[in-house]
Write an enzyme that holds these catalytic residues in place. Structure first.
Site, PDB file in Angstrom:
ATOM      1  N   SER A 108       0.843  -1.195   0.000  1.00 11.75           N
ATOM      2  CA  SER A 108       0.000   0.000   0.000  1.00 11.75           C
ATOM      3  C   SER A 108       0.884   1.252   0.000  1.00 11.75           C
ATOM      4  O   SER A 108       1.740   1.397  -0.865  1.00 11.75           O
ATOM      5  CB  SER A 108      -0.959  -0.063   1.189  1.00 11.75           C
ATOM      6  OG  SER A 108      -2.015   0.850   1.049  1.00 11.75           O
ATOM      7  N   ASP A 246      -9.208  -5.220  -4.994  1.00  8.70           N
ATOM      8  CA  ASP A 246      -8.355  -4.286  -4.256  1.00  8.70           C
ATOM      9  C   ASP A 246      -8.775  -2.839  -4.480  1.00  8.70           C
ATOM     10  O   ASP A 246      -9.122  -2.447  -5.592  1.00  8.70           O
ATOM     11  CB  ASP A 246      -6.906  -4.473  -4.732  1.00  8.70           C
ATOM     12  CG  ASP A 246      -5.869  -4.088  -3.697  1.00  8.70           C
ATOM     13  OD1 ASP A 246      -6.114  -3.143  -2.928  1.00  8.70           O
ATOM     14  OD2 ASP A 246      -4.806  -4.735  -3.672  1.00  8.70           O
ATOM     15  N   HIS A 273      -7.453  -5.900  -0.449  1.00 11.98           N
ATOM     16  CA  HIS A 273      -6.185  -5.221  -0.164  1.00 11.98           C
ATOM     17  C   HIS A 273      -5.239  -6.034   0.721  1.00 11.98           C
ATOM     18  O   HIS A 273      -4.136  -5.581   1.010  1.00 11.98           O
ATOM     19  CB  HIS A 273      -6.509  -3.883   0.510  1.00 11.98           C
ATOM     20  CG  HIS A 273      -5.436  -2.846   0.443  1.00 11.98           C
ATOM     21  ND1 HIS A 273      -4.794  -2.482  -0.728  1.00 11.98           N
ATOM     22  CD2 HIS A 273      -4.878  -2.061   1.418  1.00 11.98           C
ATOM     23  CE1 HIS A 273      -3.914  -1.536  -0.477  1.00 11.98           C
ATOM     24  NE2 HIS A 273      -3.939  -1.259   0.814  1.00 11.98           N
TER      25      HIS A 273
END
Length: 296
Positions: A108, A246, A273
């Site tokens: 991320s 995601d 995610h």
């Protein structure tokens, strides 16, 4: 598979400005997996605890609480919350622990940091593992608008109205964000304990300054960050992983893959995610296979 593990070593590192950050080391040996977690503003628990199991394959795993998070210092000067300063911090931790060239994992926000770090310190990166991330945040913002649009025009209008008048703490707005989180951040009904620990200790100072008020509204100082044109300079082997659902979408992952000469991409069909929690039976074989292929 991931499991709760106690670190073999906890190290305090003094970085620029005299601030202290805390690093956690698991296992030993020359093959180091160096983890940069998401956020910004999250302690490293969720990524540390999902990757420390790589010690079972003979890797040393290192993670750290980025400045402002976890057991590290928590200054309030907003001038500290820049990607360039975090690159310097990452290099300070690598040097302080004597890690040498590393298998660099960025998840991320940690992926944006990992890309920036790899471009700044290419000598320090043996391989690059980009999990659930992007290299072009304006493109990501358009993808997030598309995900928001799936909630329906009435809900989108409601969200835009609250964003316009600054009332994003309203329950109906927060309900829409919660639904998006369960669709696109973690699709498990019960979120794993390490993830909940990180989320419960979220420092919104770095997050709000760099990203914005939530996962689906990018208005911070990173909103224009785009390294697409520089990706060709990353010539080490690269593993890109992404969940089909995601928030940082497969389209973002495909754009990264197209820019790097030695990149491979894996999409997890029932993940958002957090594939290491959502589909661990698929995620870990791919990760360990990549690492084994690129041992020195």
């Amino acid at each position: 598979m991931w499991r709760d593990m106690e670190p073999d070593e906890v190290v305090e590192v003094t970085i620029a400005g005299g601030h202290k950050v805390v690093a956690y080391s698991f296992g030993s040996g020359p093959e180091v997996v160096f983890c940069l977690n998401g956020g910004p503003g999250l302690p490293c628990d969720y990524l540390r605890d999902s990757h420390s199991c790589l010690v079972d394959q003979g890797f040393r795993v290192v993670a750290f609480d980025q400045l402002g998070t976890g057991r590290s210092d928590r200054p309030t000067d907003t001038a500290l919350w820049t990607i360039g300063r975090y690159v310097e911090e990452t290099e300070a931790v690598r040097q302080a622990l004597g890690l040498g060239a590393v298998h660099l994992v960025g998840q991320s926000w940690g992926g944006w940091l990992a890309i920036e770090y790899a471009l700044t310190h290419p000598h320090a990166v043996k391989t690059l593992i980009l999990e659930n991330t992007a290299a072009d945040l304006p493109h990501l913002a358009r993808e997030l608008d598309r995900l928001r649009g799936a909630l329906g025009s009435e809900t989108v209008a409601m969200m835009l109205a609250h964003e316009a008048d600054g009332s994003i703490d309203h329950p109906e707005y927060q309900a829409a964000v919660t639904l998006l989180n369960y669709r696109h951040v973690c699709r498990l009904q019960e979120w794993p304990a390490p993830l909940k620990r990180s989320l419960d200790d979220w420092n919104m100072g770095p997050y709000g300054t760099m990203q914005g008020p939530n996962e689906f509204l990018y208005i911070g100082n990173l909103k224009d960050w785009d390294r697409t044109a520089d990706l060709h300079r990353i010539t080490v082997p690269v593993l890109i992983t992404v969940g089909l659902h995601d928030e940082i979408t497969p389209a973002c992952a495909a754009r990264m893959k197209a820019g790097m000469p030695q990149a491979e991409l894996h999409v997890f069909p029932n993940s958002s995610h957090m594939p290491f929690y959502e589909e661990p039976h698929l995620f870990y074989p791919i990760l360990t296979n990549f690492l084994e292929r690129h041992r020195s």
